[in-house]
Write a protein that holds these residues in place. Structure first.
Motif, PDB file in Angstrom:
ATOM      1  N   ASP A   1      -8.518  11.572  -9.858  1.00 58.59           N
ATOM      2  CA  ASP A   1      -7.124  11.441 -10.241  1.00 58.59           C
ATOM      3  C   ASP A   1      -6.272  12.139  -9.086  1.00 58.59           C
ATOM      4  OD1 ASP A   1      -7.726  10.242 -12.568  1.00 58.59           O
ATOM      5  OD2 ASP A   1      -7.684  11.839 -13.893  1.00 58.59           O
ATOM      6  N   SER A   2      -6.827  12.967  -8.476  1.00 61.13           N
ATOM      7  CA  SER A   2      -6.193  13.652  -7.427  1.00 61.13           C
ATOM      8  C   SER A   2      -6.262  12.884  -5.976  1.00 61.13           C
ATOM      9  CB  SER A   2      -6.635  15.205  -7.216  1.00 61.13           C
ATOM     10  OG  SER A   2      -7.961  14.996  -6.764  1.00 61.13           O
ATOM     11  N   GLU A   3      -6.968  11.758  -5.765  1.00 60.75           N
ATOM     12  CA  GLU A   3      -7.215  11.086  -4.817  1.00 60.75           C
ATOM     13  C   GLU A   3      -6.104   9.774  -4.838  1.00 60.75           C
ATOM     14  OE1 GLU A   3     -10.692   8.636  -2.305  1.00 60.75           O
ATOM     15  OE2 GLU A   3     -10.896   9.840  -4.169  1.00 60.75           O
ATOM     16  N   PRO A   4      -5.456   9.476  -3.534  1.00 61.11           N
ATOM     17  CA  PRO A   4      -4.503   8.752  -3.473  1.00 61.11           C
ATOM     18  C   PRO A   4      -5.095   7.166  -3.536  1.00 61.11           C
ATOM     19  CG  PRO A   4      -4.548  10.200  -1.364  1.00 61.11           C
ATOM     20  CD  PRO A   4      -5.684  10.460  -2.262  1.00 61.11           C
ATOM     21  N   GLN A   5      -4.293   6.282  -4.177  1.00 58.96           N
ATOM     22  CA  GLN A   5      -4.634   5.057  -4.586  1.00 58.96           C
ATOM     23  C   GLN A   5      -3.306   4.043  -4.416  1.00 58.96           C
ATOM     24  OE1 GLN A   5      -4.575   3.611  -8.682  1.00 58.96           O
ATOM     25  NE2 GLN A   5      -5.218   5.722  -9.311  1.00 58.96           N
ATOM     26  N   GLN A   6      -3.222   2.989  -4.431  1.00 60.45           N
ATOM     27  CA  GLN A   6      -2.371   1.812  -4.310  1.00 60.45           C
ATOM     28  C   GLN A   6      -1.481   2.173  -3.161  1.00 60.45           C
ATOM     29  OE1 GLN A   6      -0.511   1.242  -8.370  1.00 60.45           O
ATOM     30  NE2 GLN A   6      -1.928   2.737  -9.018  1.00 60.45           N
ATOM     31  N   VAL A   7      -2.057   2.550  -1.922  1.00 60.00           N
ATOM     32  CA  VAL A   7      -1.319   2.720  -0.902  1.00 60.00           C
ATOM     33  C   VAL A   7      -0.693   1.386  -0.157  1.00 60.00           C
ATOM     34  CG1 VAL A   7      -1.576   3.682   1.562  1.00 60.00           C
ATOM     35  CG2 VAL A   7      -2.866   4.642  -0.604  1.00 60.00           C
ATOM     36  N   HIS A   8       0.499   1.600   0.085  1.00 64.33           N
ATOM     37  CA  HIS A   8       1.263   0.389   0.695  1.00 64.33           C
ATOM     38  C   HIS A   8       2.390   0.925   1.779  1.00 64.33           C
ATOM     39  CE1 HIS A   8       3.662   0.814  -2.967  1.00 64.33           C
ATOM     40  NE2 HIS A   8       4.710   0.552  -2.209  1.00 64.33           N
TER      41      HIS A   8
ATOM     42  N   HIS B   1      10.256   3.573  12.078  1.00 70.82           N
ATOM     43  CA  HIS B   1       9.699   4.145  11.157  1.00 70.82           C
ATOM     44  C   HIS B   1       8.951   3.495   9.949  1.00 70.82           C
ATOM     45  CE1 HIS B   1      12.217   7.193  12.985  1.00 70.82           C
ATOM     46  NE2 HIS B   1      11.565   8.240  12.332  1.00 70.82           N
ATOM     47  N   MET B   2       7.898   4.155   9.542  1.00 70.67           N
ATOM     48  CA  MET B   2       7.396   3.439   8.320  1.00 70.67           C
ATOM     49  C   MET B   2       7.281   4.320   6.885  1.00 70.67           C
ATOM     50  SD  MET B   2       4.254   0.941   9.378  1.00 70.67           S
ATOM     51  CE  MET B   2       4.608  -0.095  10.501  1.00 70.67           C
ATOM     52  N   ARG B   3       7.572   3.559   5.788  1.00 67.40           N
ATOM     53  CA  ARG B   3       7.514   4.562   4.631  1.00 67.40           C
ATOM     54  C   ARG B   3       6.120   4.245   4.027  1.00 67.40           C
ATOM     55  NH1 ARG B   3      11.629   2.711   2.420  1.00 67.40           N
ATOM     56  NH2 ARG B   3      12.846   4.691   2.320  1.00 67.40           N
ATOM     57  N   ILE B   4       5.276   5.313   3.697  1.00 69.54           N
ATOM     58  CA  ILE B   4       3.922   5.288   3.238  1.00 69.54           C
ATOM     59  C   ILE B   4       4.093   5.416   1.593  1.00 69.54           C
ATOM     60  CG2 ILE B   4       1.724   6.055   3.167  1.00 69.54           C
ATOM     61  CD1 ILE B   4       2.695   4.836   5.982  1.00 69.54           C
ATOM     62  N   SER B   5       3.792   4.449   0.887  1.00 69.40           N
ATOM     63  CA  SER B   5       3.813   4.941  -0.725  1.00 69.40           C
ATOM     64  C   SER B   5       2.360   5.085  -1.196  1.00 69.40           C
ATOM     65  CB  SER B   5       4.705   3.970  -1.341  1.00 69.40           C
ATOM     66  OG  SER B   5       6.109   3.700  -0.693  1.00 69.40           O
ATOM     67  N   TRP B   6       2.145   5.871  -2.269  1.00 66.52           N
ATOM     68  CA  TRP B   6       0.998   5.895  -2.705  1.00 66.52           C
ATOM     69  C   TRP B   6       1.128   6.622  -4.344  1.00 66.52           C
ATOM     70  CZ3 TRP B   6       2.776   9.292   0.819  1.00 66.52           C
ATOM     71  CH2 TRP B   6       2.442  10.495   0.492  1.00 66.52           C
ATOM     72  N   ILE B   7       0.123   6.592  -4.960  1.00 60.84           N
ATOM     73  CA  ILE B   7      -0.004   7.082  -6.336  1.00 60.84           C
ATOM     74  C   ILE B   7      -1.212   8.071  -6.426  1.00 60.84           C
ATOM     75  CG2 ILE B   7      -0.060   6.622  -8.798  1.00 60.84           C
ATOM     76  CD1 ILE B   7       1.429   4.015  -8.272  1.00 60.84           C
ATOM     77  N   THR B   8      -0.987   9.209  -7.274  1.00 64.38           N
ATOM     78  CA  THR B   8      -2.160   9.833  -7.714  1.00 64.38           C
ATOM     79  C   THR B   8      -1.781  10.124  -9.199  1.00 64.38           C
ATOM     80  OG1 THR B   8      -0.956  12.055  -7.307  1.00 64.38           O
ATOM     81  CG2 THR B   8      -2.201  11.067  -5.630  1.00 64.38           C
ATOM     82  N   GLN B   9      -3.062  10.312  -9.812  1.00 63.05           N
ATOM     83  CA  GLN B   9      -2.910  10.526 -11.260  1.00 63.05           C
ATOM     84  C   GLN B   9      -2.642  11.902 -11.655  1.00 63.05           C
ATOM     85  OE1 GLN B   9      -2.833   8.059 -13.603  1.00 63.05           O
ATOM     86  NE2 GLN B   9      -2.943   6.785 -11.699  1.00 63.05           N
TER      87      GLN B   9
END
Length: 439
Positions: free
Chosen positions: A47-54, A62-70
């Motif tokens: 749950d603490s590991e990044p997922q859904q990275v885009h 520049h680039m925006r990094i997006s990700w989700i952690t539970q």
């Protein structure tokens, strides 16, 4: 227990939502085929590991990094040019949203840069988990865009993405309809995991479709809740006030992402923004203009007839006067390419309109085209696939549509395009031809 209740209420919501959609579409002659099976990508990380990275472009370097952690985790991105060695780091922020009894994970975003063009970078999110690799686009020609509309998360989508990934490209354009969650919020999570191998390595620039609206009358009146929170685009950098429409420049191409499902008439914020945005384009710097939107303005398929007509009447003149080169649309689940057109007539100074809503959605293909065929429509076929726009130099680009044909990607349609910026007949300033213009 909370997840169980989430699924129960999501099921009820989808029922109300579909009833609403059916009422809205009751005047349409087109009958949508039954839904197809979805690939449910499992959550197999901690749950603490990044997922859904885009990733997405922000400005020129520049680039925006997006990700989700539970669970709560730092909104930090570490990056560098050598695997496992990070010589830079950026701390961003995070947010979350409620959709009735569904609570999203922590949605993190951080903007890295400045970055060198046409360069591989290695990065890690939240200081833990998998290392990802991204490649920045070039700042000079040639540059290749992949276009995939109405994507979804089915076996058809899986095939489309495999074909996309089989060849190098620089930027992916998605003209609406991403996850097909349709109020079932866990499907946004499975979609994020489904596309992560591709969306974490190349910038995905998206605009909204009708399946992103997710409004349920009386119950949930706020549109685009999940889309705006999960897929933040660089709208502020382009002077837009909404994540539903924006523009960006990359390697001599000005890309405009329009919103088919927000106000677009002459008094609207989007119209005034588009008028201002196109007026600022310097064709000596960015000789190509590409527009993406969801509901096509030109369409000879039985599906979704006339749904883009009001937007066409409101905005087509702006695109025509700016000498836009091509307009890429989705919504209709088939492929169709038109000649250069303006105001429902062939016009050598109008854009080439392409419908490419055939990425692999669960609803299936729109199989029936109107007869007889319009002389404006040069190629049309109801098959799944994706498109590639390779801009070779200031004057010439190549468009190809790649049909999903079993395990192999087959070129079903292709055409060479000439930029209207280099066309004296269309009243755009002509640049001096130089060596970099040679094919």
């Amino acid at each position: 227990m909370e997840k169980a209740w989430s699924y129960v209420f999501s099921s009820l919501l989808i029922f109300f939502f579909l009833q609403f959609i059916q009422l809205q579409a009751s005047s349409s002659m087109y009958t949508r085929p039954p839904p197809r099976s979805i690939i449910f990508t499992p959550h197999n990380r901690s749950d603490s590991e990044p997922q859904q990275v885009h990733i997405s472009l922000v400005g020129r370097d520049h680039m925006r990094i997006s990700w989700i952690t539970q669970k709560h985790a730092p909104s930090i991105v570490e990056y560098g040019k050598t695997p496992g060695k990070y010589d830079a780091s950026v701390t961003g922020d995070h947010t979350s949203y409620h959709y009735f009894f569904y609570l999203s994970g922590k949605i993190h975003q951080a903007t890295i840069g400045p970055l060198d063009p046409d360069t591989n970078y290695y990065y890690r999110c939240s200081g833990t988990g998998e290392e990802f690799t991204l490649k920045t686009p070039p700042t000079t020609f040639p540059i290749e865009f992949v276009v995939a509309g109405d994507l979804g998360q089915t076996e058809w989508t899986e095939s489309t993405l495999a074909h996309i990934g089989s060849r190098n490209y620089d930027v992916l354009l998605l003209p609406g309809d991403l996850s097909y969650a349709d109020t079932q919020q866990p499907l946004w999570d499975t979609f994020g995991r489904f596309v992560e191998p591709y969306a974490s390595s190349r910038p995905w620039m998206v605009t909204e479709g009708n399946h992103e609206i997710e409004v349920v009358p009386i119950i949930h009146s706020q549109a685009f809740t999940a889309y705006n929170t999960r897929w933040r685009m660089p709208f502020e950098e382009s002077g837009s006030k909404s994540n539903l429409y924006y523009s960006f420049d990359v390697a001599g191409v000005h890309v405009v992402m329009l919103g088919s499902y927000t106000d677009f008439d002459a008094g609207s914020e989007q119209y005034k923004w588009l008028q201002s945005d196109l007026a600022k384009v310097d064709r000596s710097v960015t000789p190509w203009i590409v527009v993406c939107l969801h509901a096509p303005w030109y369409n000879t398929n039985i599906a979704h007839q006339g749904e883009g007509e009001n937007m066409r009447k409101a905005m087509e003149e702006l695109l025509y006067q700016a000498r836009v080169d091509t307009v890429l649309a989705g919504h209709v689940h088939a492929y169709e390419r038109f000649t250069r057109v303006y105001n429902n007539k062939a016009e050598q100074c109008g854009p080439v309109h392409v419908t490419i809503g055939d990425g692999g959605n669960r609803e299936g293909l729109a199989l029936t085209f109107k007869k007889p065929n319009s002389p404006l429509s040069l190629f049309r076929e109801a098959s799944f696939g994706h498109g590639r726009l390779t801009v070779y130099n200031r004057t010439h680009a190549h468009w190809s549509w790649h049909r999903n044909d079993d395990t192999d990607s087959t070129v079903g349609d292709e055409v060479w395009l000439e930029s209207l910026a280099g066309s004296s007949r269309c009243g755009v300033s002509v640049h001096s031809r130089s060596d970099d213009d040679e094919l």
